[in-house]
Design a protein around this motif. Structure first.
Motif, PDB file in Angstrom:
ATOM      1  N   SER A   1       0.653  -1.327   0.031  1.00 38.51           N
ATOM      2  CA  SER A   1       0.034  -0.194   0.064  1.00 38.51           C
ATOM      3  C   SER A   1       0.878   1.185   0.047  1.00 38.51           C
ATOM      4  CB  SER A   1      -0.741  -0.058   1.238  1.00 38.51           C
ATOM      5  OG  SER A   1      -0.159   0.204   2.606  1.00 38.51           O
ATOM      6  N   GLU A   2       2.261   1.168   0.561  1.00 37.54           N
ATOM      7  CA  GLU A   2       2.945   2.228   0.722  1.00 37.54           C
ATOM      8  C   GLU A   2       3.768   2.370  -0.577  1.00 37.54           C
ATOM      9  OE1 GLU A   2       2.691   4.740   2.837  1.00 37.54           O
ATOM     10  OE2 GLU A   2       1.059   3.593   3.803  1.00 37.54           O
ATOM     11  N   SER A   3       3.833   1.568  -1.643  1.00 35.47           N
ATOM     12  CA  SER A   3       4.642   1.545  -2.911  1.00 35.47           C
ATOM     13  C   SER A   3       4.388   2.654  -3.707  1.00 35.47           C
ATOM     14  CB  SER A   3       4.311   0.250  -3.504  1.00 35.47           C
ATOM     15  OG  SER A   3       5.151   0.446  -4.846  1.00 35.47           O
ATOM     16  N   THR A   4       5.545   3.289  -4.219  1.00 33.04           N
ATOM     17  CA  THR A   4       5.388   4.385  -5.425  1.00 33.04           C
ATOM     18  C   THR A   4       5.543   3.978  -6.810  1.00 33.04           C
ATOM     19  OG1 THR A   4       7.583   5.035  -4.924  1.00 33.04           O
ATOM     20  CG2 THR A   4       5.840   6.166  -3.825  1.00 33.04           C
ATOM     21  N   ASP A   5       5.576   2.498  -6.769  1.00 28.54           N
ATOM     22  CA  ASP A   5       6.044   2.089  -8.249  1.00 28.54           C
ATOM     23  C   ASP A   5       4.665   1.802  -8.736  1.00 28.54           C
ATOM     24  OD1 ASP A   5       6.697   0.787 -10.420  1.00 28.54           O
ATOM     25  OD2 ASP A   5       8.089  -0.799  -9.503  1.00 28.54           O
TER      26      ASP A   5
ATOM     27  N   ALA B   1      -0.414  -3.334 -11.185  1.00 31.24           N
ATOM     28  CA  ALA B   1      -0.573  -4.578 -12.020  1.00 31.24           C
ATOM     29  C   ALA B   1      -0.677  -5.781 -10.895  1.00 31.24           C
ATOM     30  CB  ALA B   1       0.950  -4.956 -12.905  1.00 31.24           C
ATOM     31  N   ARG B   2      -0.006  -5.562 -10.014  1.00 34.60           N
ATOM     32  CA  ARG B   2       0.200  -6.553  -8.892  1.00 34.60           C
ATOM     33  C   ARG B   2      -0.970  -6.620  -7.914  1.00 34.60           C
ATOM     34  NH1 ARG B   2       0.530 -11.762  -7.766  1.00 34.60           N
ATOM     35  NH2 ARG B   2       0.990 -11.938  -5.544  1.00 34.60           N
TER      36      ARG B   2
ATOM     37  N   ALA C   1      -5.238   5.947  -3.746  1.00 37.08           N
ATOM     38  CA  ALA C   1      -5.290   7.279  -3.231  1.00 37.08           C
ATOM     39  C   ALA C   1      -4.043   8.210  -3.422  1.00 37.08           C
ATOM     40  CB  ALA C   1      -5.857   7.693  -2.044  1.00 37.08           C
ATOM     41  N   ALA C   2      -2.894   7.439  -3.019  1.00 34.52           N
ATOM     42  CA  ALA C   2      -1.691   8.098  -3.419  1.00 34.52           C
ATOM     43  C   ALA C   2      -1.301   8.131  -4.693  1.00 34.52           C
ATOM     44  CB  ALA C   2      -0.588   7.337  -2.573  1.00 34.52           C
ATOM     45  N   ARG C   3      -1.679   7.392  -5.491  1.00 31.49           N
ATOM     46  CA  ARG C   3      -1.451   7.277  -6.810  1.00 31.49           C
ATOM     47  C   ARG C   3      -2.113   8.508  -7.738  1.00 31.49           C
ATOM     48  NH1 ARG C   3      -2.847   3.104 -11.713  1.00 31.49           N
ATOM     49  NH2 ARG C   3      -5.013   3.512 -10.874  1.00 31.49           N
ATOM     50  N   GLY C   4      -3.318   8.651  -7.095  1.00 30.16           N
ATOM     51  CA  GLY C   4      -4.174   9.847  -7.621  1.00 30.16           C
ATOM     52  C   GLY C   4      -3.660  11.249  -7.502  1.00 30.16           C
ATOM     53  N   GLU C   5      -3.128  11.252  -6.148  1.00 31.36           N
ATOM     54  CA  GLU C   5      -2.600  12.467  -5.960  1.00 31.36           C
ATOM     55  C   GLU C   5      -1.039  12.966  -6.854  1.00 31.36           C
ATOM     56  OE1 GLU C   5      -1.409  12.586  -1.886  1.00 31.36           O
ATOM     57  OE2 GLU C   5      -3.479  12.543  -1.036  1.00 31.36           O
ATOM     58  N   ALA C   6      -0.406  11.626  -7.191  1.00 26.78           N
ATOM     59  CA  ALA C   6       0.528  11.987  -8.113  1.00 26.78           C
ATOM     60  C   ALA C   6       0.202  12.139  -9.663  1.00 26.78           C
ATOM     61  CB  ALA C   6       1.393  10.549  -8.087  1.00 26.78           C
ATOM     62  N   PHE C   7      -1.153  11.707  -9.814  1.00 24.09           N
ATOM     63  CA  PHE C   7      -1.626  11.949 -11.326  1.00 24.09           C
ATOM     64  C   PHE C   7      -1.994  13.415 -11.296  1.00 24.09           C
ATOM     65  CE2 PHE C   7      -2.227   7.000 -12.545  1.00 24.09           C
ATOM     66  CZ  PHE C   7      -0.840   7.160 -12.432  1.00 24.09           C
TER      67      PHE C   7
END
Length: 409
Positions: A213-217, A223-224, A259-265
């Motif tokens: 859940s904390e990954s930034t990849d 995909a995983r 949620a973290a990925r959404g902020e990055a996008f």
């Protein structure tokens, strides 16, 4: 008296059409010259020609039923047989005979098609029965059950066979489904012991989901997570009293990541919004080309706009259709203007217009000469009659010249 290859008008104004069986009266004309009488009844013939042509195209391009086609042919044949027109009525009758032959051929084709359809339906149902009987022995409970339900839907969509054959095939089909259903019920009766193993498997999936859940990849982790979801679905269901809690924990771990990925996008989204604003400016620039005046300039301007458009990146997905629709509307307008320009320069249409203009000019010159001679001879009545006809032909000539001018000729 006036005469043409397909008809004539006698001194009394009676109009005749020539047929293989001799002349036949088609009407009487008292309102003008014999030529106008013949022209009137020739136009009625052309109307019949158009009706026959329309029916020929309708039969060739639509799924017109044989009954409706024969009704339409009969209606036209009545009009042709009545023959209140001047022209080659025999040729129209022959075309109608050809249509009858075409309808009969279509009727035979459809009869053969129905026979083929029946045979295809038999083969399809036999294939369904064979597949159902094979699935009856399967242990893929979910997929086989779904496939059997799909086979039922397919069966319902197929035409019925004769009653005996249809009932026999349906009986075999039903037996296969019943056999599978009995085996599946027996299988699921023994699942309680396996559900504890399912719970343990899902606990492991939850542990991996929480660790990720904390990954930034972003790509690899997303995909995983998709793979983990597939494994979750493949694991089956745990006991009902724990399944909802397991799912909530599994889903919560994914929500943290996404949620973290959404902020990055968000930065990418801001860029796309800027792209949208730039494309909106180009769309406004393109729309100013409407209505199309100078076609060449419009084409050049639109080409420049298109090049700049392609250089801009993506826009937000929900705005894509709207912004592209605006530029496409201008592209369609330019294309339509090009099509109109081509029609105006069409050599065949121009040649037809020039030919008609020439014919009308010859008629005007001839009438003017005849009227002048009549007036010079002191035949005022004849001169006035010819001058009236001349005025009508002159009006037609003026209209034809105007049309020819639209072609630039």
């Amino acid at each position: 008296m006036s005469s043409e290859p397909w008809g004539r008008v006698d001194e009394t104004g009676t109009v005749y059409v020539r047929t293989a069986d001799g002349e036949r009266v088609v009407g009487s004309w008292q309102a003008g010259s014999p030529e106008e009488a013949l022209a009137y009844f020739e136009r009625k013939y052309q109307g019949l020609v158009v009706e026959v042509g329309l029916l020929e195209r309708r039969l060739a391009t639509t799924d017109l039923s044989a009954k409706d086609a024969m009704t339409a042919i009969g209606h036209l044949r009545e009009q042709v047989d009545a023959g209140n027109a001047v022209g080659d009525l025999a040729a129209l009758a022959a075309r109608l005979d050809g249509l009858v032959s075409a309808v009969e051929a279509r009727r035979e084709e459809r009869k053969a098609a129905r026979a083929r359809q029946s045979e295809e339906a038999r083969e399809a149902k036999e294939a369904l029965v064979a597949e159902a009987e094979e699935l009856a022995a399967s242990e893929q409970w979910r997929s086989a059950g779904e496939r059997l339900r799909g086979l039922v839907d397919t069966w319902k969509g197929l035409p019925r066979l004769d009653r005996k054959a249809d009932d026999e095939l349906w009986h075999r089909f039903s037996q296969a489904r019943s056999a599978f259903s009995k085996r599946r019920k027996a299988h699921f009766a023994s699942l309680d012991a396996q559900r504890e193993e399912t719970r343990r498997r899902k606990e492991k999936l939850i542990a991996e989901a929480e660790a990720l859940s904390e990954s930034t990849d972003w790509a690899a982790t997303a995909a995983r997570y998709r793979d983990l979801m597939q494994e979750w679905k493949a694991a089956g269901r745990a006991h009902r009293d724990v399944e909802d809690d397991l799912w909530a924990r599994f889903r919560a771990a994914q929500d943290v990541f996404f949620a973290a990925r959404g902020e990055a996008f968000s930065e990418r989204d801001a860029e796309q919004r800027d792209n949208l604003a730039r494309k909106e400016e180009l769309a406004t620039e393109a729309e100013k080309l409407l209505p199309i005046g100078d076609l060449r300039a419009a084409r050049l301007a639109l080409r420049s706009i298109a090049e700049r458009w392609e250089a801009i990146g993506h826009v937000p997905r929900d705005a894509r259709a709207g912004i592209e629709g605006r530029i496409q509307a201008v592209e369609r307008a330019v294309a339509e203007a090009e099509e109109a320009e081509w029609r105006r320069s069409n050599p065949e249409a121009r040649a037809r217009a020039a030919g008609l203009t020439g014919q009308l000019q010859d008629a005007v010159d001839r009438l003017r000469e005849q009227a002048g001679k009549a007036r010079a001879a002191g035949n005022t009545a004849k001169a006035e009659k010819l001058e009236q006809e001349l005025a009508g032909r002159q009006a037609l000539l003026d209209q034809a010249l105007k049309g020819l001018a639209e072609f630039g000729g």
